[in-house]
Design an enzyme around this catalytic site. Structure first.
Site, PDB file in Angstrom:
ATOM      1  N   HIS A 192     -10.200   2.260   1.070  1.00 13.47           N
ATOM      2  CA  HIS A 192      -8.756   2.046   0.963  1.00 13.47           C
ATOM      3  C   HIS A 192      -8.445   1.426  -0.400  1.00 13.47           C
ATOM      4  O   HIS A 192      -8.911   0.336  -0.727  1.00 13.47           O
ATOM      5  CB  HIS A 192      -8.291   1.129   2.096  1.00 13.47           C
ATOM      6  CG  HIS A 192      -6.827   0.842   2.086  1.00 13.47           C
ATOM      7  ND1 HIS A 192      -5.907   1.632   1.431  1.00 13.47           N
ATOM      8  CD2 HIS A 192      -6.111  -0.149   2.673  1.00 13.47           C
ATOM      9  CE1 HIS A 192      -4.699   1.133   1.603  1.00 13.47           C
ATOM     10  NE2 HIS A 192      -4.787   0.050   2.348  1.00 13.47           N
ATOM     11  N   CYS A 231       0.805  -1.219   0.000  1.00 16.62           N
ATOM     12  CA  CYS A 231       0.000   0.000   0.000  1.00 16.62           C
ATOM     13  C   CYS A 231       0.843   1.277   0.000  1.00 16.62           C
ATOM     14  O   CYS A 231       0.284   2.374   0.056  1.00 16.62           O
ATOM     15  CB  CYS A 231      -0.978  -0.032   1.168  1.00 16.62           C
ATOM     16  SG  CYS A 231      -2.066  -1.461   1.074  1.00 16.62           S
ATOM     17  N   HIS A 278      -2.462   8.005   6.391  1.00 18.52           N
ATOM     18  CA  HIS A 278      -2.721   6.741   5.691  1.00 18.52           C
ATOM     19  C   HIS A 278      -3.921   6.032   6.302  1.00 18.52           C
ATOM     20  O   HIS A 278      -4.600   5.270   5.609  1.00 18.52           O
ATOM     21  CB  HIS A 278      -1.485   5.840   5.787  1.00 18.52           C
ATOM     22  CG  HIS A 278      -1.655   4.512   5.129  1.00 18.52           C
ATOM     23  ND1 HIS A 278      -1.673   4.348   3.764  1.00 18.52           N
ATOM     24  CD2 HIS A 278      -1.860   3.259   5.650  1.00 18.52           C
ATOM     25  CE1 HIS A 278      -1.854   3.073   3.466  1.00 18.52           C
ATOM     26  NE2 HIS A 278      -1.981   2.382   4.592  1.00 18.52           N
TER      27      HIS A 278
END
Lengths: 117, 423
Positions: free
Chosen positions: B350, B176, B313
């Protein structure tokens, strides 16, 4: 060979004349029905002016039979056909296919090996 | 090699759950409008996952490309579509918007001084289909384009060919944090003078094959949309998956000025560091992220007090959000600084490897329009995260500098610092 419903599912999104040509072959096992199938799929894959990359040459509106076809497109058409009409084509037989006419003739000749109904 | 000033972001393009163009994304940020909807990934789905950050206007759900529908404003030829996975379609559409927003034509990227950096996990859906055929026919048959539309380099193959890229063309894989790395190393290419501009693209499929494996890890929320994604909230229970694409054109100031391009923001600096701890979970104290932030501040020659907003994040997982809160706190608290912190994943979901580019692009829009986004669904702040300044609504602010964090599996952390750019 697939059932008519399976053929329609597999060719979902393809032009109706392509689907009809395949169904016609399924009904009659007449190899000439595959002429329209091969040329129709080639047109569908390659003769598409929407979203054309501006740096590419304009495709012909009605492609000549001697127009060259790239090897990946030949392989894609054969891959599609193998899945639809149950033939197996060796890689060696594809290497010399350069044009639309080469591919059309090769496919119809190969289809003659399928027993008629 | 001499280093040139930090590069500018001159082009932005989006295909996301909160909008498929800059204006719609910006409006969603202003309204704190969620792109998360009720969603089941499989027919007769027995998973407990009920929400996703859905991509509107596109229907790429059938593996047969001939059935795909795209918004009319994109005209991709069938020749192009045939070799793309779903996220490749998103990527190309976002890239075309980025190129257009930079005032360029698609053929304007074909230059030895212009490169392409991409990040995606590849298409697990198409890998599955391709291998299924291979096993079924014992290796006899396979889609001739099966490789180019499945593996993780697929964006580089397809976009590289489409835009006729002549400069650097490579992919990044750090889970990610992937597209943050792609953007960070694009800035290195420009700052060291190796390239004048790079198109940076992150993209992910949005389907069961890409996202449901995270349910096995117990990382996905079981809550109903739109409240399922709730970063820093006490009741958070996992992330909500999304896909799509974001494209960023990063360009040297010299080149951009010469052609009269308008910057959205500058990428002033960046830093990276790893946790050195776990395969999946981030370090409990956010140590790797804290070092990445310090490295970014050093690279940008800034102090913590110079950061006006932090785009976190935070994915809405228990462990991850707490870890990030502690990491941020450990850098900013000693400096007496409490910049507002929000995670836009509360509205987007996400986006895995795409999330870094998506949030850098969101940060660039926020700088350009002087906007601090709020934390969606933050009804009750987790006491473990209460050390942060967490606004629940967005607001206008005098923003000069934004920090954007990304963290990936294996404890890979990237911190990007963007600043306002005046032409």
């Amino acid at each position: 060979m697939l059932t008519p419903d399976q053929i329609r599912t597999k060719l979902k999104g393809y032009p109706e004349p392509v689907v009809e040509a395949c169904l016609e072959f399924e009904r009659t096992r007449d190899p000439s029905a595959l002429n329209d199938f091969v040329l129709g799929v080639l047109d569908f894959y390659t003769n598409d002016q929407s979203g054309r990359d501006p740096s590419e040459p304009l495709p012909s509106e009605s492609p000549a039979d001697n127009l060259e076809v790239d090897s990946v497109t030949v392989a894609e058409v054969v891959f599609l056909l193998e899945g639809l009409i149950g033939i197996e084509i060796d890689d060696e037989n594809l290497r010399n296919l350069r044009t639309r006419e080469d591919l059309r003739r090769f496919v119809t000749e190969t289809a003659r090996s399928i027993p008629a109904r | 090699m001499s280093r040139v000033p930090p590069p500018w972001i001159t082009g932005l393009g989006f295909v996301t759950s909160i909008g498929n163009d800059r204006e719609t994304v910006l409006h969603s940020l202003f309204m704190n409008r969620s792109g998360i909807e009720p969603h089941r990934f499989l027919e007769d789905d027995r998973s407990q996952v009920r929400a996703a950050g859905t991509i509107k206007e596109f229907d790429l759900s059938d593996p047969n490309w001939a059935t795909w529908t795209l918004p009319n404003r994109y005209t991709l030829s069938r020749k192009v579509l045939r070799s793309l996975p779903p996220h490749g379609v998103y990527a190309l559409c976002a890239a075309l918007e980025a190129v257009e927003s930079a005032g360029l034509k698609p053929d304007g990227l074909s230059d030895p001084r212009i490169g392409l950096h991409c990040a995606s996990a590849g298409s697990t859906l198409f890998v599955h289909r391709f291998l299924e055929e291979m096993y079924r026919t014992r290796g006899r048959r396979g889609d001739p384009l099966g490789v180019s539309k499945t593996i993780s380099g697929t964006l580089n193959f397809n976009l590289g060919a489409y835009f006729k890229i002549q400069g650097a063309n490579l992919g990044f894989s750090s889970a990610c944090a992937s597209s943050s790395h792609a953007l960070a190393y694009a800035s290195e290419e420009i700052r060291t003078g190796r390239q004048d501009a790079l198109l940076v693209v992150g993209a992910e499929d949005l389907n069961a094959e890409t996202l449901l494996p995270f349910a096995a890890l117990r990382a996905l929320s079981h809550r109903e949309a739109p409240g399922a994604s709730r970063p820093f909230d006490l009741q958070r229970d996992g992330f909500v998956g999304t896909g799509g694409a974001t494209a960023i054109l990063l360009e040297s100031r010299e080149r951009a000025r010469k052609r009269g391009a308008r910057p959205y923001a500058a990428l002033r600096g960046w830093g990276q560091a790893s946790d050195g701890s776990d395969v999946a979970a981030s370090h409990p104290e956010g140590r790797g992220l804290a070092r990445a932030i310090r490295n970014a501040l050093d690279d940008a020659a800034l102090r913590p007090g110079d950061i006006a907003y932090i785009n976190a994040h935070a994915t809405s997982t228990q462990v991850g959000d707490t870890s990030e809160a502690r990491g941020i706190h450990s850098v900013f608290e000693p400096a007496g600084s409490t910049p507002p912190v929000s995670s836009t994943k509360g509205i987007t979901g996400h986006a895995l490897s795409l999330s870094g580019a998506l949030e850098a692009a969101i940060s660039a829009l926020c700088l350009h329009h002087q906007w601090v986004p709020g934390n969606k669904n933050l009804d009750e702040i987790d006491p473990e995260c209460a050390c942060l300044n967490l606004p629940t609504s967005g607001y206008r602010a005098d923003l000069h500098t934004i920090l954007s964090n990304s963290s990936g599996f294996g404890g890979s952390n990237v911190a990007l610092i963007l600043e306002r750019a005046d032409p």
